[in-house]
Design a protein around this motif. Structure first.
Motif, PDB file in Angstrom:
ATOM      1  N   TYR A   7      88.756  -0.880  97.006  1.00 47.01           N
ATOM      2  CA  TYR A   7      89.171  -0.255  95.746  1.00 47.01           C
ATOM      3  C   TYR A   7      89.180   1.264  95.833  1.00 47.01           C
ATOM      4  O   TYR A   7      88.868   1.968  94.876  1.00 47.01           O
ATOM      5  N   GLY A  34      79.784   3.891  82.120  1.00 47.34           N
ATOM      6  CA  GLY A  34      78.348   3.715  81.902  1.00 47.34           C
ATOM      7  C   GLY A  34      77.510   4.803  82.551  1.00 47.34           C
ATOM      8  O   GLY A  34      76.420   5.140  82.083  1.00 47.34           O
ATOM      9  N   LEU A  35      78.050   5.359  83.625  1.00 44.37           N
ATOM     10  CA  LEU A  35      77.346   6.417  84.365  1.00 44.37           C
ATOM     11  C   LEU A  35      77.204   7.687  83.530  1.00 44.37           C
ATOM     12  O   LEU A  35      76.365   8.538  83.823  1.00 44.37           O
ATOM     13  N   TYR A  39      74.113   3.271  82.489  1.00 45.20           N
ATOM     14  CA  TYR A  39      74.475   1.861  82.679  1.00 45.20           C
ATOM     15  C   TYR A  39      75.258   1.763  83.986  1.00 45.20           C
ATOM     16  O   TYR A  39      76.338   2.322  84.119  1.00 45.20           O
ATOM     17  N   SER A  71      81.270  -3.390  90.196  1.00 47.00           N
ATOM     18  CA  SER A  71      82.453  -4.230  90.013  1.00 47.00           C
ATOM     19  C   SER A  71      83.640  -3.537  90.670  1.00 47.00           C
ATOM     20  O   SER A  71      83.738  -2.307  90.641  1.00 47.00           O
ATOM     21  N   GLN A  72      84.517  -4.297  91.278  1.00 48.57           N
ATOM     22  CA  GLN A  72      85.665  -3.760  92.038  1.00 48.57           C
ATOM     23  C   GLN A  72      85.199  -2.564  92.870  1.00 48.57           C
ATOM     24  O   GLN A  72      85.769  -1.474  92.770  1.00 48.57           O
ATOM     25  N   TYR A 106      88.868  12.510  90.694  1.00 50.19           N
ATOM     26  CA  TYR A 106      88.160  11.267  90.413  1.00 50.19           C
ATOM     27  C   TYR A 106      87.716  10.612  91.719  1.00 50.19           C
ATOM     28  O   TYR A 106      86.560  10.208  91.887  1.00 50.19           O
ATOM     29  N   LYS A 153      88.871  -0.700  78.999  1.00 53.93           N
ATOM     30  CA  LYS A 153      87.701   0.022  79.489  1.00 53.93           C
ATOM     31  C   LYS A 153      87.604   0.070  81.001  1.00 53.93           C
ATOM     32  O   LYS A 153      87.223   1.081  81.580  1.00 53.93           O
ATOM     33  N   TRP A 154      87.843  -1.099  81.651  1.00 51.43           N
ATOM     34  CA  TRP A 154      87.402  -1.225  83.046  1.00 51.43           C
ATOM     35  C   TRP A 154      88.207  -0.364  84.018  1.00 51.43           C
ATOM     36  O   TRP A 154      87.684   0.027  85.064  1.00 51.43           O
ATOM     37  N   GLY A 155      89.459  -0.082  83.689  1.00 49.97           N
ATOM     38  CA  GLY A 155      90.282   0.718  84.603  1.00 49.97           C
ATOM     39  C   GLY A 155      90.509   0.024  85.933  1.00 49.97           C
ATOM     40  O   GLY A 155      90.508  -1.207  86.015  1.00 49.97           O
ATOM     41  N   SER A 156      90.723   0.809  86.989  1.00 53.02           N
ATOM     42  CA  SER A 156      90.902   0.307  88.358  1.00 53.02           C
ATOM     43  C   SER A 156      89.714   0.745  89.188  1.00 53.02           C
ATOM     44  O   SER A 156      89.268   1.889  89.075  1.00 53.02           O
ATOM     45  N   GLY A 157      89.231  -0.133  90.056  1.00 57.44           N
ATOM     46  CA  GLY A 157      88.060   0.224  90.857  1.00 57.44           C
ATOM     47  C   GLY A 157      86.813   0.196  89.994  1.00 57.44           C
ATOM     48  O   GLY A 157      86.826  -0.342  88.883  1.00 57.44           O
ATOM     49  N   PRO A 158      85.714   0.789  90.512  1.00 53.91           N
ATOM     50  CA  PRO A 158      84.455   0.720  89.769  1.00 53.91           C
ATOM     51  C   PRO A 158      84.607   1.228  88.337  1.00 53.91           C
ATOM     52  O   PRO A 158      85.305   2.218  88.100  1.00 53.91           O
ATOM     53  N   TYR A 159      83.939   0.572  87.401  1.00 52.34           N
ATOM     54  CA  TYR A 159      83.922   1.033  86.003  1.00 52.34           C
ATOM     55  C   TYR A 159      82.806   2.066  85.878  1.00 52.34           C
ATOM     56  O   TYR A 159      81.635   1.746  86.064  1.00 52.34           O
ATOM     57  N   LEU A 160      83.180   3.305  85.597  1.00 57.47           N
ATOM     58  CA  LEU A 160      82.210   4.411  85.684  1.00 57.47           C
ATOM     59  C   LEU A 160      81.709   4.948  84.354  1.00 57.47           C
ATOM     60  O   LEU A 160      80.847   5.823  84.331  1.00 57.47           O
ATOM     61  N   THR A 166      88.123   8.962  83.161  1.00 59.72           N
ATOM     62  CA  THR A 166      87.648   7.672  83.667  1.00 59.72           C
ATOM     63  C   THR A 166      88.809   6.681  83.720  1.00 59.72           C
ATOM     64  O   THR A 166      89.848   6.895  83.097  1.00 59.72           O
ATOM     65  N   GLY A 167      88.608   5.617  84.492  1.00 60.76           N
ATOM     66  CA  GLY A 167      89.621   4.570  84.579  1.00 60.76           C
ATOM     67  C   GLY A 167      90.479   4.667  85.822  1.00 60.76           C
ATOM     68  O   GLY A 167      91.199   3.738  86.163  1.00 60.76           O
ATOM     69  N   ALA A 168      90.426   5.827  86.499  1.00 60.88           N
ATOM     70  CA  ALA A 168      91.135   6.029  87.771  1.00 60.88           C
ATOM     71  C   ALA A 168      92.644   6.041  87.601  1.00 60.88           C
ATOM     72  O   ALA A 168      93.381   6.015  88.567  1.00 60.88           O
ATOM     73  N   GLY A 183      78.760  -1.414  86.026  1.00 52.00           N
ATOM     74  CA  GLY A 183      80.178  -1.192  86.300  1.00 52.00           C
ATOM     75  C   GLY A 183      80.436  -0.679  87.712  1.00 52.00           C
ATOM     76  O   GLY A 183      81.493  -0.922  88.299  1.00 52.00           O
TER      77      GLY A 183
END
Lengths: 557, 557
Positions: free
Chosen positions: B549, A207-208, B204, B210-211, B527, A198-205, A184-186, B207
Motif C-alpha cells: 500500500y 486516529g494518529l 488511536y 489496516s492496508q 503524505y 474515512k479509511w482512504g487508501s493505505g493505512p487509515y491515519l 489524510t486519506g492519501a 487504522g
C-alpha cells in the motif's frame, strides 16, 4: 536582528513578524488566563500565539523548531477540567487557533461540514439555522464557545446520535512538525470522497491525530445529522440506587438493537444536584461527604431519583414509535419514563416561564402542580428548569447552563452569563475510565471508586455515557473548593488514587488531564516504545506537544 | 550450522527449526500455487512459512530481519483478484497464518468474538450456529474459506449492517518488525474494554495496521450482530439504465435515515450475468464487447433489469416495518421491489428444488411460472438459483456460489465445489474507486470509465456498494481470458488506463491489487514521506512487507 536579544526573544520577534504584533502575547491578563483551569495542577506557558491561517501555523512551528521551543496547540482552550489551554509542563508556546474560524463548506446533500478549528458549537449551530440548512450539529454540555474540532480531536462526547465526536470526523488537513501540510486519506488534493470516506487508501491515519501530538489539524470534515422528521427527548427516573447494573444491561440491549441511537447519559443524584444548587454544606452533619440518608433527603426535597437517564429518539414517526416501544419495554420497570416532543417542550417552556414570573402564590402553586404532573411526576422548580437545557443538548443546541455545575463547591457565585469556571477559580477534575457496557462492570467500577471518594472526603459524582453499544464512559467529577488548600490537596490525592485502583483492574481513561498523561501507557512499555519511535521520526525535536497523551516523554528541561 | 549453506538456506533452516520442518515450503505444488492469482501480474516468493502461533511469527520475523529478507503476511491468501498470497515483488518470504485458527472467545452479551487470523467465514459462522450463540457474523461474497481478519484488515466489505469489516474490528494484538508484541488501545494487558472501545487512550492506532505493513496482526476482536427478531431480504429491479443517478441519491437518503442499515449492493446487468452463465461470445457479432442491443436481449432472455439492488432489513417487527415503508417510498418508482422473509425463503427453496428435480415437462413449466410470479416477477431459472445465495449473504452465511463469476471468461468449467479461480487460471482484476454517494458522482465515474472499458474491448461490469451513508465503492470487474495473451494484455492496459482517468478526477481506490500499490500515493508526496518516515523508524530494514500500500517504496533489489 538584534544580537542582544535572547533566542526566545528572537523567536517571539520572528513569530510576531509572521502572525502580527498583537497576536503573540507574553504578558498581561489574557496571558495569565492561559495558565488557569479548574484542575489543581498549574503550568505556565512562555507565549500565547494566535495564528490567523494555516500558513501562519506552519511559520510558527518552524520558528519554534529552530530553537527547540515546544508548541502546544489548542483550538479554543475551553477544555475545562482537563487542562484548558495548559501544556503538560512549563515554558511551552501555546497556540490558540480561535482566529481560524471559517466554516468552509456545508454540504447539505452529503450531510457534512468542513470547518476550521476555531469554529465553535454556537457558531456552527447558528450557521445551520440561519442558512435554513436541514442538518443538526452535535455539542457537548460544556460551553457553547468550545471548539467543534478541538473536542472531536480530543475524542469528546455529545448527546445526539452523532455524539462520538471523533467518530464523526472525516478528512483532516494537518500541519506536521516539519511544516509540511498533508491531507489524510492519501488521495489527490480535494479528492471528492475526502470528507465522505474515512479509511482512504493505505493505512487509515486519522486516529494518529486524535489525543496526540503528531500534527496540528487546521481543517476537517465533520459529519452532521439530517434533521429528523420526529425528535423526542426521554427521561427515565430510576427509583432505586441498586438498579444501576440492570439499567446498564438494558441500555446495552437497547443500543445493540438500534433503539438507543443517542449518546445516552445516566447521571447520579450528586451530579444532578450540582447542576441545580450549590453544595449543601449544611447537610454534612460533621462528615466530609453526604451520608446516604442526607442524599435521600436531598433527593426527596428537590424531587429527583438516585439515577436519571436522558436520551433522545430521532427518525420518522414510525421509526420513533418502534424504538420508543423497545425503550418502554426495557426501562419502564425502573421508574417513571417520560417522552417529550418539540411541541410539548415549547408549551412546557411557556408554562415554566409563566410559573417563574408569576408572583400570585396560589396561582403559582396550582400551575406548578400542573407542570409537574403533566410532565415528569413529582418534581421541583429546580428540576423543571434543567429540563429545557437537557432537551436542547439532545438536539445539538449548545448552552452554558449545565457546565455551571463546575461552580458546585466554588465560593464564586454561579453566573447566569459569561460562565467561565477556569477564570473563576472553580475546582473540578474529571476522572473518565471506560467500561464494557454491562451491569457487572458498572457495579465493579463503582465499588472500586466509591470508597476512594469517601476515604478522601468527597461525594461520588458520576454519569455513565453510552459511547457505543458495547462501552460506557464512567465520567466522574471531583468537585472541590480551590480556595481551600486542604480540600485541594485531598482532591489531588483522590484523583491519583482513583487512577491507581481503576488501572489495577484494567480500566483505562477515555480521556485525561494534561498533568496526568504519563501514567496512561506506563503499563504498556512496548506500545509506548512503538509510538515514541514513530513520533521521534516525524518530530525529532519534540516540537509538537511532546508529552501529550504519553506518546513522547516529557522533555527533561 | 553449515558453512556451505547460503544465507537464505541458513534462514530456511532456522525457520524450520522454529516452526517445524513441514511448515516451511520452498518447492512443490503448494509453493507454486502461492504465486498465482487471477490478476495478470505474477510474483514469485522464495519460501512459504506456516507459523502455528504468535511466538513462531515473532521468531520468523527475527530470522528474516537478520539477513534482510522481506516477509509478506497473509491470513489465508484467498484475496483473489487483488493478489491472493503474492507479494509486490519477487523473492519475498510469504507467511500464511492459516494454522492460527482459534476462536479464542465469543462474548454473547457484548456481541463480539476474539479470533486468530486463520479463522474463516465458514468456521466462525458454523461455530456460532453449533454453539447456539445468537450472534451473526458478516462475510464477503467470495470464498467461505477466506479469513475474517485478513479481509477486515484489508478493509473488505460484506452485506449485513456489519459489512464495513474494518469498522467492526476492535482491539488488535500485533507483532512488530522488531519482534515486540503490542495490544492496541494502550491499556494494560487484557483490559476489559479492549474489545468494546476502539479509541483506547492516546492516539488511536488500529487504522495504522489496516492496508499497511506496520505489523502482523495475530489476534483481534470483531463485533458481531445480535440476531435480529426479524430479517427480510429485499431486491429492487431497476427498469432503466439511466435511473442509476436517481437510485444512488435514494440510497443515500435511505442510509442517512437509518432505513438502509446493510451494505447495499447495486449491480449492473453484466455483473449479474457473470454470476449465472459463461460469457455469451455468440452475441458479440464481431465486436469485442456486447452492444447495448445485445445486452438488452440478454437481459430479456434471462429476466433481469439493467440494475439490481440487494440489501436486507434487520430489527424488531416494528423497526423493520418502519424502515420497509421508507424503502418502498424511495425505491418503488424504479421498478419491482420484492421483500422476502426467512419463512418465505424456505418455501421458495423447496419449490425451486422441486422444479429443478422434476423431469415432468408440463409440471415443470407450471411450477416454474408459480415460483416466478410469486416472488420476483418475470424471471428465469438462472435468476431463481442466485436468489438463495444472495439471501444467505445478507444473513452473513458464506457460500462460494457468487465468486464463481470469476470463471465468466475462463475456459475452465465453472466448478460446483472446490471453487478456486486463482488455481484454475481465471482472469479477474478488481478496480475499486470510491465516490461520494450521489447520482452525479456515480454518473461521472461511469462516464469516465465506460468508454475506457469499451476502447480496450471489454464490457463494463460494476456494483455500487454503499459502504457508509455518504460513500459508495464502485467495484468494477475486469473479466478476461487468461489463456489469451492478447486479451490479457488488453485487460492490463485497461486497468492501468482506468487508474489514470479516475485519479485525474480525484477518485481514489478503496483497495487495490498488490502489483499497483505504488501509484496510490504518487500524487501526495508529503503524505507518503510522512508515512515512510514512521515506517522506517519502526522497521528500518523493511522486513514487513515493504511496498505494501505504498507506505514504503519497493526495495531496489
Amino acid at each position: 536582528m538584534n544580537a542582544n536579544l535572547s533566542a526566545f526573544e528572537q523567536a517571539v520577534a520572528e513569530m510576531r513578524s509572521a502572525v502580527g504584533q498583537q497576536y503573540v502575547v507574553v504578558e498581561g491578563e489574557d496571558f495569565a488566563l492561559r495558565s488557569r483551569d479548574t484542575i489543581p495542577w498549574q503550568r505556565t506557558c512562555s507565549a500565547v500565539v494566535y495564528p490567523g491561517c494555516r500558513d501562519e501555523v506552519c511559520a510558527v512551528v518552524k520558528i519554534a523548531a529552530k530553537i527547540g521551543l515546544r508548541v502546544w496547540t489548542f483550538s479554543k482552550g475551553k477544555n475545562w477540567g482537563y487542562g484548558a489551554s495548559m501544556a503538560a509542563y512549563d515554558g511551552a508556546v501555546v497556540l490558540i487557533l480561535e482566529r481560524m474560524n471559517r466554516i468552509l463548506e456545508v454540504n447539505e446533500e452529503l450531510a457534512y461540514a468542513v470547518i476550521e478549528p476555531g469554529v465553535t458549537y454556537q457558531q456552527l449551530s447558528d450557521h445551520l439555522k440561519s442558512h435554513g440548512i436541514k442538518l443538526w450539529s452535535d455539542c457537548t454540555d460544556s460551553t457553547p464557545e468550545g471548539s467543534v474540532l478541538g473536542n472531536a480531536l480530543d475524542r469528546g462526547l455529545g448527546h445526539t446520535p452523532y455524539g462520538d465526536h471523533f467518530g464523526s470526523l472525516c478528512g483532516l488537513e494537518v500541519v506536521l512538525a516539519n511544516g509540511d501540510v498533508i491531507q489524510t486519506g492519501a488521495g489527490p488534493a480535494e479528492a471528492p470522497a475526502w470528507h465522505t470516506f474515512k479509511w482512504g487508501s493505505g493505512p487509515y491515519l486519522e486516529g494518529l491525530f486524535s489525543q496526540s501530538n503528531f500534527g496540528i489539524v487546521t481543517q476537517a470534515g465533520i459529519w452532521l445529522m439530517p434533521e429528523p422528521e420526529v425528535f423526542q427527548a426521554f427521561f427515565c427516573e430510576i427509583q432505586r440506587e441498586e438498579q444501576l447494573p440492570a439499567v446498564l444491561d438494558s441500555l446495552r440491549r437497547l443500543a445493540l438493537a438500534g433503539a438507543l441511537r443517542g449518546t445516552a447519559h445516566l447521571i447520579n443524584d450528586v451530579l444532578f444536584l450540582s447542576m441545580m444548587v450549590q453544595y449543601p454544606h449544611e447537610m454534612l452533619e460533621g462528615q466530609a461527604y453526604l451520608s446516604d440518608d442526607a442524599r435521600k433527603r436531598l433527593r426527596s426535597s428537590i424531587g429527583i431519583t438516585p439515577w436519571t437517564l436522558t436520551s433522545g429518539l430521532y427518525g420518522t414517526k414510525a421509526q420513533v414509535k418502534a424504538n420508543r416501544a423497545l425503550i418502554q419495554r426495557e426501562l419502564k420497570p425502573y421508574g417513571s419514563l417520560t417522552f417529550v416532543d418539540r411541541r410539548e417542550m415549547a408549551t412546557f417552556d411557556k408554562l415554566v416561564g409563566f410559573v417563574k414570573r408569576s408572583q400570585d402564590r396560589p396561582l403559582l402553586s396550582w400551575l406548578s402542580k400542573i407542570v409537574k404532573k403533566w410532565l415528569i411526576g413529582p418534581s421541583s422548580m429546580e428540576v423543571l428548569e434543567v429540563i429545557p437545557h437537557a432537551v436542547s443538548l439532545l438536539q445539538g443546541v449548545p448552552g452554558d447552563f449545565i457546565v455551571r455545575f463546575a461552580y458546585f463547591k466554588s465560593r464564586h457565585a454561579r453566573p447566569t452569563t459569561d460562565v467561565n469556571p477556569a477564570r473563576d477559580d472553580c475546582g473540578l477534575i474529571w476522572f473518565a475510565p471506560v467500561i464494557p457496557l454491562t451491569g457487572d462492570h458498572g457495579n465493579r467500577l463503582l465499588d472500586l471508586c466509591r470508597p476512594v471518594f469517601h476515604e478522601h472526603g468527597f461525594d461520588l459524582s458520576v454519569s455513565f455515557i453510552v459511547v457505543n453499544p458495547r462501552s460506557a464512559v464512567a465520567l466522574m467529577e471531583i468537585f472541590y473548593d480551590k480556595s481551600d488548600s486542604d480540600e485541594t490537596a485531598r482532591a489531588t490525592a483522590l484523583y491519583e488514587q482513583l487512577c491507581t485502583v481503576a488501572l489495577q483492574d484494567g480500566y483505562q481513561h477515555y480521556r485525561t488531564n494534561v498533568a496526568n498523561m504519563e501514567r496512561l501507557m506506563s503499563h504498556a512499555p512496548e506500545y509506548q516504545k512503538f509510538l515514541e519511535a514513530m513520533k521521534s521520526a516525524v518530530d525529532p525535536h519534540g516540537t509538537l506537544a511532546a508529552g501529550r497523551y504519553g506518546s513522547e516523554s516529557r522533555p527533561a528541561d
